[in-house]
Design an enzyme around this catalytic site. Structure first.
Site, PDB file in Angstrom:
ATOM      1  N   ALA A  52      46.841  43.814  27.185  1.00 57.02           N
ATOM      2  CA  ALA A  52      47.071  45.253  27.317  1.00 57.02           C
ATOM      3  C   ALA A  52      48.343  45.688  26.608  1.00 57.02           C
ATOM      4  O   ALA A  52      48.373  46.731  25.947  1.00 57.02           O
ATOM      5  CB  ALA A  52      47.133  45.629  28.794  1.00 57.02           C
ATOM      6  N   GLU A  71      58.384  39.970  25.074  1.00 58.28           N
ATOM      7  CA  GLU A  71      57.428  38.886  25.337  1.00 58.28           C
ATOM      8  C   GLU A  71      58.191  37.593  25.613  1.00 58.28           C
ATOM      9  O   GLU A  71      59.021  37.174  24.806  1.00 58.28           O
ATOM     10  CB  GLU A  71      56.492  38.684  24.148  1.00 58.28           C
ATOM     11  CG  GLU A  71      55.595  37.455  24.237  1.00 58.28           C
ATOM     12  CD  GLU A  71      54.846  37.330  25.550  1.00 58.28           C
ATOM     13  OE1 GLU A  71      54.881  36.239  26.157  1.00 58.28           O
ATOM     14  OE2 GLU A  71      54.236  38.336  25.974  1.00 58.28           O
ATOM     15  N   ALA A  72      57.884  36.971  26.757  1.00 58.94           N
ATOM     16  CA  ALA A  72      58.603  35.762  27.161  1.00 58.94           C
ATOM     17  C   ALA A  72      58.260  34.560  26.297  1.00 58.94           C
ATOM     18  O   ALA A  72      59.050  33.617  26.188  1.00 58.94           O
ATOM     19  CB  ALA A  72      58.309  35.455  28.621  1.00 58.94           C
ATOM     20  N   HIS A 552      40.063  35.492  36.625  1.00 61.40           N
ATOM     21  CA  HIS A 552      39.847  36.933  36.588  1.00 61.40           C
ATOM     22  C   HIS A 552      40.577  37.653  37.711  1.00 61.40           C
ATOM     23  O   HIS A 552      40.160  38.710  38.153  1.00 61.40           O
ATOM     24  CB  HIS A 552      38.346  37.254  36.694  1.00 61.40           C
ATOM     25  CG  HIS A 552      37.545  36.757  35.540  1.00 61.40           C
ATOM     26  ND1 HIS A 552      36.162  36.759  35.550  1.00 61.40           N
ATOM     27  CD2 HIS A 552      37.906  36.252  34.338  1.00 61.40           C
ATOM     28  CE1 HIS A 552      35.709  36.266  34.407  1.00 61.40           C
ATOM     29  NE2 HIS A 552      36.749  35.944  33.652  1.00 61.40           N
ATOM     30  N   HIS A 596      33.391  39.279  33.043  1.00 57.31           N
ATOM     31  CA  HIS A 596      34.623  38.937  32.336  1.00 57.31           C
ATOM     32  C   HIS A 596      35.380  40.210  31.979  1.00 57.31           C
ATOM     33  O   HIS A 596      34.820  41.116  31.352  1.00 57.31           O
ATOM     34  CB  HIS A 596      34.288  38.123  31.092  1.00 57.31           C
ATOM     35  CG  HIS A 596      33.519  36.873  31.426  1.00 57.31           C
ATOM     36  ND1 HIS A 596      34.095  35.625  31.456  1.00 57.31           N
ATOM     37  CD2 HIS A 596      32.224  36.686  31.805  1.00 57.31           C
ATOM     38  CE1 HIS A 596      33.198  34.725  31.824  1.00 57.31           C
ATOM     39  NE2 HIS A 596      32.054  35.352  32.041  1.00 57.31           N
ATOM     40  N   PRO A 597      36.658  40.315  32.330  1.00 56.05           N
ATOM     41  CA  PRO A 597      37.344  41.612  32.311  1.00 56.05           C
ATOM     42  C   PRO A 597      38.014  42.015  31.017  1.00 56.05           C
ATOM     43  O   PRO A 597      38.463  43.157  30.897  1.00 56.05           O
ATOM     44  CB  PRO A 597      38.396  41.445  33.407  1.00 56.05           C
ATOM     45  CG  PRO A 597      38.732  39.986  33.366  1.00 56.05           C
ATOM     46  CD  PRO A 597      37.443  39.282  33.034  1.00 56.05           C
TER      47      PRO A 597
END
Length: 616
Positions: A52, A71-72, A552, A596-597
């Site tokens: 996202a 971002e890690a 999920h 599946h999301p």
């Protein structure tokens, strides 16, 4: 001796060449897009460069806004190589090991381990979560499909907004993707042809999105037999596929694979690379978000650290949290947003008392029944060094063969009347409240190398997934630091209704395995769990001891109409009780969507980006 080693040396050389191609591709990213650590100011600061986060960031940057992404992790192509790039490795990815003691992959996975699962034999589960540019779109098994029209209507009703109906969301599904139609010549499996809804995707032209979606250029031979088994229990092959708002029967799935070179299409390869080439987006990678900063109830920035160096990223307009189902609620809580009692107990000043933060965790689980088969499978082919060498040549020279595929045949259903006959009145009522078109079970087919000496080429694995869990888990914190892992209760099988549905689904698996059409390839008796597991109590106990996640988990910052009812964000993902802050990721799903999301995560991010640009 040399003649013995030659096949192995060949395989290693080909793998090295493939990896070198990956390194070259990553190095094409201009260094000017990656920020030097130090205080900086942007219109929008996005926490999390995952599925996202990169979608939202790219669209906001394209509108002319300045955007900084935190971002890690780093670049998965370098940190995880072909395990993340080549589709055929997806199901052998070590980071997906769902056991307490697992092979760590700290460069690309958060190494999260759950609390003991009281409903699942007290087990602790490693839950893979992407710590890399691309997030979990760099670790998942690439299945892409959409939920049902009824499921989206339920979402719309729960949050009081028609923006979440199928008709309203469809333009964002369309906008985010580009479909390459199936190449039946490369698939080369006459009994695996199909039809699909060609209007469900953009296929050519400037209106197509950056995410590449395609049908696999290889069909696992064992999956064609599983399609026969599932048809035997009533799950006919769909004529439209799973991207038109219906999930019923079986179908060969679409996946996030770029067929041009048969590699994973993630939010990094799609949205981020597009944004780097076309906008001024900046990435702070290998950078950990520590705390959201507020001034008079407005989010004004994020405190971060890069390799021990602390600094602040200021947001002139908004902070957007896209850190995922576990870390997004954690970041809210350490920043003062969450259940007041919990925050106060840790000495965290309360900025917004939101009891729903970290609650409502819904996690779909699955379990399998196995039997020996004589049919070849992707796993059995790649386990043979000679066949593996051929497969590598197919992949590198023709983008075909087993390495090009990560998916196969899946099916969905509402359990038939016979399977529901012994459900309690409560379970029957809970299931009846679900949308009429929302399936309760997903069936997945797979295979592992078999015991050749026993005449078994493939250990066939047919599994069932609970799509609408009634059990609830939670995410909470035990310290003030984002450097400590959150405490995760996955909640599996706490609710008796889930237990009843799981037992019924298990019996459906056995019915499918009894299909007469499998007789040409089926070998011997059921190998797992075997004949000793027969009664409902035995079946349930076996499921408690063996079920695993399908990765999920959702709904820990659930979207709702208000905070009183447990909502954390409103219909445009704004966090209740503060300004200048949104959460945009799977944690805001109000409930677990069927299947599946990732398709819906991309569409949600597109929709919220459009909301932000429009001033909503």
């Amino acid at each position: 001796m040399l003649s013995v080693l030659q096949p192995l040396l060949f395989v290693l050389l080909v793998l090295l060449l493939a990896f070198c191609k990956t390194i070259v591709a990553v190095n094409r990213l201009p260094s000017s897009a990656f920020a030097v650590p130090g205080d900086a100011t942007y219109d929008y600061v996005v926490v999390g460069g995952g599925t996202a986060g990169l979608t939202v960031a790219a669209r906001l940057a394209a509108s002319g806004a300045s955007v900084g992404v935190i971002e890690a992790g780093g670049a998965y192509e370098l940190d995880n190589g072909n395990y993340s790039v080549v589709p055929g490795y997806a199901f052998t990815e070590p980071a997906l090991a769902p056991v307490e003691f697992f092979p760590p992959r700290p460069l690309i996975d958060w190494s999260l381990v759950s609390q003991p699962l009281t409903g699942a034999a007290g087990r602790r589960i490693h839950y893979a979560a992407g710590k890399t540019l691309g997030g979990s779109s760099a670790l998942n098994t690439m299945a892409y499909h959409r939920a049902t029209k009824g499921a989206y209507q339920r979402w719309a009703s729960l949050v009081g907004s028609t923006a979440y109906t199928w008709d309203s969301l469809f333009p964002y599904f369309f906008k985010s993707t580009k479909l390459t139609p199936p190449n039946f010549a490369k698939r080369n499996t006459p009994n695996a042809t199909f039809t699909y809804d060609k209007a469900a995707f953009c296929t050519t032209g400037p209106n197509c999105g950056p995410l590449q979606v395609s049908y696999a250029q290889w069909v696992d031979p064992t999956n064609t037999w599983f399609a026969v088994a599932l048809k035997f229990i009533g799950l006919a092959t769909s004529s439209v596929g799973f991207n038109s708002g219906s999930l019923s029967g079986g179908a060969y799935t679409t996946g996030t694979i770029d067929p041009t070179h048969a590699t994973r299409s993630s939010s990094e390869t799609s949205y981020l690379r597009w944004a780097i080439a076309n906008t001024g987006l900046m990435v702070h990678y290998r950078t950990q978000a520590l705390k959201i900063l507020f001034t008079s109830g407005k989010a004004t920035g994020v405190s971060v650290v890069t390799e021990g160096f602390p600094y602040t990223l200021t947001a002139k307009k908004e902070v957007i949290v896209s850190a995922g189902v576990f870390h997004s609620p954690q970041l809210l809580m350490v920043s003062g947003i969450g259940p007041q009692a919990k925050l106060t107990s840790l000495g965290i000043p309360v900025i917004s008392n939101l009891p729903g933060v970290g609650q409502n965790l819904q996690d779909q689980i699955f379990f399998a029944v196995q039997n020996g088969l004589t049919s070849a499978s992707t796993a059995s082919i790649l386990a043979d060094p000679a066949q593996q060498a051929v497969a590598l040549q197919q992949y590198l020279n023709n983008t075909s063969g087993p390495y090009t595929s990560a998916g196969g045949y899946i099916a969905f259903e509402k359990l038939p009347a016979a399977s529901r006959a012994n459900f309690s009145a409560r379970t029957t009522s809970l299931l009846a409240a679900l949308p009429a078109d929302m399936p309760e079970i997903e069936y997945l087919a797979g295979g592992f190398p078999g015991n050749a000496t026993a005449g078994i080429t493939t250990t066939g694995d047919l599994s069932a997934t609970l799509l609408a869990p009634f059990s609830r888990g939670s995410v909470t914190i035990s310290s003030l630091s984002m450097l400590d892992s959150p405490a995760i209760d996955l909640g599996w099988l706490k609710d008796a209704a889930d237990a009843e549905v799981a037992v019924a689904a298990f019996k459906r698996l056995r019915q499918a395995w009894s299909a007469p059409g499998l007789s040409p390839v089926k070998v011997g008796l059921e190998s797992r769990p075997g004949a000793a597991v027969q009664t409902d109590a035995q079946i349930l106990q076996w499921i408690r001891e063996n079920a695993i996640q399908i990765w999920h988990a959702s709904s820990t910052n659930a979207m709702g109409m208000n905070a009183t009812a447990g909502g954390v964000v409103d219909k445009t993902c704004k966090v209740f009780g503060v300004t200048g802050l949104r959460v945009v990721d799977i944690s805001v799903f109000p409930f677990a969507l069927p299947g599946h999301p990732q398709a819906t995560v991309y569409a949600l991010a597109e929709k919220i980006a459009a909301d932000i640009i429009a001033g909503r």
